[in-house]
Each structure stands twice: as structure tokens, then as C-alpha cells.
Design a protein around this motif. Structure first.
Motif, short mmCIF file in Angstrom:
data_model
loop_
_atom_site.label_atom_id
_atom_site.label_comp_id
_atom_site.label_asym_id
_atom_site.label_seq_id
_atom_site.Cartn_x
_atom_site.Cartn_y
_atom_site.Cartn_z
N ASP A 93 0.89 -1.11 0.14
CA ASP A 93 0.04 -0.10 0.09
C ASP A 93 0.57 1.21 -0.04
OD1 ASP A 93 -2.58 -1.06 0.02
OD2 ASP A 93 -2.83 -0.94 1.96
N ASP A 95 0.04 4.01 1.53
CA ASP A 95 -0.37 4.87 2.71
C ASP A 95 0.58 4.50 4.05
OD1 ASP A 95 -1.42 2.53 3.37
OD2 ASP A 95 -3.53 3.22 3.47
N GLN A 97 0.33 1.82 5.53
CA GLN A 97 -0.07 0.78 6.48
C GLN A 97 0.60 -0.65 6.62
OE1 GLN A 97 -4.98 1.72 5.74
NE2 GLN A 97 -4.24 1.04 7.90
N ARG A 197 -3.38 4.23 9.16
CA ARG A 197 -3.16 5.16 8.39
C ARG A 197 -3.06 6.67 8.96
NH1 ARG A 197 -4.29 7.12 2.91
NH2 ARG A 197 -5.09 5.59 1.91
MG MG Z 1 -4.75 1.72 3.51
#
Ligand code: MG
Ligand code: UDP
Length: 251
Positions: A93, A95, A97, A197
Motif C-alpha cells: 500500500d 499509505d 499501513q 493510516r
Molecule cells: Mg490503507
């Protein structure tokens, strides 16, 4: 630049505040590996692409691709697969995470497996998201006869050869392990870390994810039922190629 052993493929949509830290983290976590970082901007409308370009100036391992408009996570991943040059491909991902520090362990498992799926332990999402994700996974596995615990976890490693010649449709990234198993890939699952996040916002509303995800299951089921593995019954003749179907399949 020499051909990398590992290609990270990272889909990014409106993640401008995450780019800098992401690039720093993957750079550090994979410092010891011969890797390339393919960051695919999926038609962001914020400053993601500018941030990516800036990051690429400081690190030769970074390769950027971008869509002129938003096509969705599957498309961004498919574009990354097309560009990937490493024998190992890891999706992550954008972001933060997923923890890039988990990547080397997943790659090591590719010696024995074709696909390694992360399972997020101690998942750092809202309870509503965790529950809806559990229900969706349960339903998917029931319908497809599979046992993928956490298909929503983007952190997965693949031997690149399994990603070639795949036609991917919107939402299909969630079914990659199931579709590759259908084609004969050896798939395993391992626990990975998960983090909240830290900036930007989730793209998948609980309800939207459930309803769309549930409908997609039937398409995958249809594929499983009608999959034709002709290679196992194909016999080559002296000139040209002639296929002979086995007695069982022609009856
Ligand atoms: Mg995410
Ligand atoms: N993403 C993307 N295109 C989209 C939706 C999401 O490239 O249309 C990317 C997003 O930027 C992130 C990853 O896919 O890097 C997973 O999205 P998100 O974090 O919103 O999903 P969640 O973790 O909430 O399930």
C-alpha cells in the motif's frame, strides 16, 4: 542500472502526504537488496505526482508511472506488474499501513512458494472495517472454496512469471491468490504487521466494499468452473501444433 531482483509495486491515489516517508522507509528497509520501486500514480488530483517526481530525483531505484485519470487499484497494480523487471514482485500500500520491513521475509519465502500473502495481525483499522472485511473474506472463501484469510492485505509477494498474461478487471486484485491458485500456483500466507493510516483517507467505504466485493465473487467462481488448463492435455506433433483432448474432457 542492472536488472533488479525485486520490484516493489505501489499503487498511489491522492497520497501526497505519504510519499516522502514511504520512499524513505522502503529505501531503508530494502537497502541490502537489488530492488526497483515502481510507484504508480492512479490519476491523483492532489500533489502525489509532483511528490513522486521529486522523490525520484533523489533515488535512482524509483520508477514512476501515472494514469491521466483514476482507474482503480487493480489497474494501478496491473500497470506496475507490466513494468516490473525483478523475478520477485511485491505489492504494497502507498499509505504506509504495510510495513516495508516485512518485505525481505516475504521475498525469502518465494524460494519455496509462487505467491506469499500477508495476513495483517493486530489490524489497525476501525472495528467496522475489520468486521466487514472478515465477513467479506468469509463469503469469498465460501463461494470460491478458498482459504485466503486476508485478501484485502496488499502486502503480497509473487514470482513475476505468474503475473504475466493476466487479464485483470476492476476489483480483481483481491482475487489474485485465488486466480493464481486456479492456474497452479503454490500459495502460502504469513503474518505481517499493520499500522494506522497516518495521512490521507481510505478509498473503500465499508458498504461499497462489501457490495461490490460480493458481486465480484460470482465472476471468479465462473472462471474457476470454466477454467481450461489445456497445457496439461496438449500434445505437440512434428509440424505445427495439434492439441488432443484427453478422453475425459472430450466426453
Ligand atoms: Mg490503507
Ligand atoms: N489506491 C489506488 N487507486 C484507487 C484506490 C486506492 O491506487 O482508486 C491505492 C491507495 O492510494 C493505497 C492503496 O491503493 O495505496 C490501498 O488503498 P486504501 O489505503 O485506501 O485502502 P484500505 O487500506 O483503506 O483498505
Amino acid at each position: 542500472m542492472q536488472t533488479p531482483d525485486l520490484s516493489l509495486v505501489i499503487p498511489m491515489h491522492n497520497e501526497e502526504q505519504n510519499v516522502q516517508l514511504l520512499v524513505e522507509e522502503i529505501g531503508t528497509a530494502l537497502a541490502g537488496l537489488c530492488a526497483e520501486f515502481i510507484l504508480v500514480d492512479d490519476g491523483s488530483t492532489d500533489g502525489t505526482l509532483d511528490q513522486l517526481r521529486q522523490a525520484a530525483r533523489g533515488d535512482q531505484r524509483i520508477r514512476i508511472a501515472h494514469f491521466r485519470r483514476n482507474l482503480g487499484q487493480t489497474a494501478a497494480m496491473a500497470a506496475g506488474f507490466h513494468l516490473a523487471r525483478g523475478e520477485a514482485v511485491v505489492t504494497l500500500d502507498g499509505d504506509l499501513q504495510n510495513d516495508p520491513a516485512d518485505v525481505p521475509a516475504l521475498v525469502a519465502l518465494l524460494k519455496e512458494w509462487d505467491v506469499v500473502c500477508g495476513v495483517r495481525v493486530n489490524r489497525r483499522d476501525t472495528w467496522l472495517k475489520r468486521i466487514s472485511s472478515k465477513i467479506a473474506n468469509g463469503f469469498r472463501n465460501w463461494a470460491t472454496g478458498d482459504d485466503i484469510v486476508d485478501t484485502g492485505c496488499t502486502l503480497k509477494a509473487f514470482r513475476r512469471q505468474w503475473l504475466q498474461n493476466l487479464d485483470l478487471y476492476r476489483g480483481m486484485h483481491r482475487f489474485l491468490p485465488t486466480l493464481l491458485k486456479m492456474r497452479g500456483a503454490r500459495v502460502t500466507q504469513v503474518p505481517v504487521r499493520h499500522r494506522p493510516r497516518r495521512a490521507g483517507k481510505t478509498h473503500y467505504g465499508t458498504w461499497g466494499r462489501m457490495v461490490k466485493g460480493l458481486g465480484d465473487v460470482w465472476a471468479v467462481r465462473w472462471m474457476q468452473r470454466n477454467y481450461v488448463d489445456y497445457a496439461t492435455v496438449l500434445e505437440l506433433e512434428e509440424s505445427g501444433v495439434r492439441s488432443q483432448e484427453s478422453e475425459a474432457s472430450s466426453q
